[in-house]
Each structure stands twice: as C-alpha cells, then as structure tokens.
Design a protein around this motif. Structure first.
Motif: not given
Length: 247
Positions: A16-22, A8-12
């Motif tokens: 951290g949010y997506f790493i923790e969420l997934y 996935m491509d995420v805002a910089n």
C-alpha cells in the motif's frame, strides 16, 4: 500516446505504501501479484546404523510484484518526472534511521545526555587489555602447574604438550578472553566516567574539544536530515497536487 512501465518487488506489508507513493508522481498501478514459493534441498545425510536420515533446508520466497504505468503525454509529465527524481535522490542521501539527536539539541544538552557515550578511552583500554591478558595467562599457567604438579624445568614441554585444555594456544585464547572482559568492564564503568568528568570540568582540555567536534558532526547530520526530510515533504505535496490535476 505513450506509456512507460516500472516494475518492482516489495515486501507484502509495504504494498500500500508504494502504491500511494508512486501514485503521487502520476504512476498508475497496472498489476499486483503475490509471489510465494517454498523449495527444499538436502544439505546433509545423517547415518544411524542401517538407516540414513536426509536433513533438508527449506527456502521461502514471499513478496509482492508491482507493475506501474505512466502516460508520458499527460499534463505536467515533465514536472512530475523531475519531482520524482528529486525525491528519490534526496531519499538515497538520507540514512535509514533518524539521527540520534534532533537539530534543535544544544551542545550542553547533548553533553549532559549523550557525551559520556562518546568519550574515547581506547589507549587506557588497550593497555588494560594487554596487562590483564598477560596476568591471566600467567595465572592460568601457575594454577595448571600446581594442579598437575609440574615443575619449572618441565614448563616448556608442558606448554607445548598436545593437550586439549592446557597448551600454549588455549592459554593465550583464554587469557585474551579474560583480558577482554576486564578491559571492557574497566573502560565502561571506570575509565569512561572519569574521562567524561575530566573533560566537562575543563573546557580547554583535549577531551572537551574532541566532544565538541563530535557534536558538530552529529548536529550537522541532524540538520541535513531535517532539511532533506522537509524538502521531501514539499516535493511530495507538489507532486500530489499535480497528479490530482491529471485525474
């Protein structure tokens, strides 16, 4: 042992949010890459005598590319996969912004603080707009005739003249603009407060019933949002517990 991959491509700032969420659903970060590039392309050429200037537009691409992997043979995989599907299904159903009212706000409280913003006065506003626009156009025509010393017999030729300011099209546009301003001001400062007071004083009126229906819709949305949000929290808590057991 098998692995599944998610990219996935995420805002910089959201990395951290997506790493923790997934991570809560058993995904492990495999790689994180910052993608940044700037490209310029010519969009116009401006001439100044013998010198030409090329105007360019710069486009910037800046995001973080995340790659996750998850072991499909790990303990509680099926349950984690199910929880993940439930979580994102709920998230897709929820609006990006929270409802304007909370689920515990009563109709009386909503009516007092927000009711005035939902009173409909479109009929009076439209009538005012049409009347104000026509009045403005007539006034513009009369004023322009006086300033240009135009007689009534020359009116039709004058309105159809090829003038950048005083022709039928510019008069209509200016009249509509003035009419729009007048109708907006009257609607916001006169019609709406009057309609609101009238509706509040008479609970059997059509305006009061309309406000009740609007409140019921907004309240139902707030209740659904709260329930989905609470469900997401429970799902995430269970997923985090199961994911920790895998480690």
């Amino acid at each position: 042992m098998g692995f599944e991959i998610k990219t996935m491509d995420v805002a910089n700032a959201a990395e951290g949010y997506f790493i923790e969420l997934y991570g809560s659903f058993g995904w492990r970060l495999k790689s994180s890459q910052r993608v940044f590039s700037q490209t310029s392309r010519p969009v116009a050429t401006i001439g100044n005598g013998s010198v030409n200037y090329v105007h360019t537009q710069t486009e910037t691409v800046d995001f973080t590319k995340l790659v996750f992997e998850r072991d499909t043979s790990m303990e509680n995989y099926e349950r984690l996969e199910s929880l993940e599907s439930q979580y994102f299904a709920l998230q897709s159903m929820m609006p990006e912004k929270e409802p304007i009212i909370k689920s515990d706000v009563t109709f009386e409280e909503w009516l007092k603080h927000y009711g005035k913003d939902y009173v409909t006065t479109w009929k009076a506003t439209i009538i005012t707009f049409i009347g104000a626009a026509i009045f403005s156009m007539v006034g513009i025509v009369i004023l322009s005739m006086i300033l240009d010393s135009v007689s009534i017999s020359e009116l039709s030729d004058y309105l159809l003249a090829d003038s950048p300011f005083f022709n039928i099209f510019s008069i209509m546009a200016l009249g509509a603009f003035i009419g729009g301003i007048i109708s907006f001001l009257l609607s916001y400062f006169v019609y709406r407060p009057f309609a609101y007071k009238k509706a509040v004083k008479n609970p059997t009126s059509e305006g009061y019933a309309e406000l009740e229906n609007i409140y019921k819709k907004l309240h139902a949305e707030a209740v659904a949002y709260g329930e989905n949000k609470a469900r997401k929290i429970l799902i995430l808590a269970e997923a985090e517990r199961l994911a920790k057991l895998v480690k």
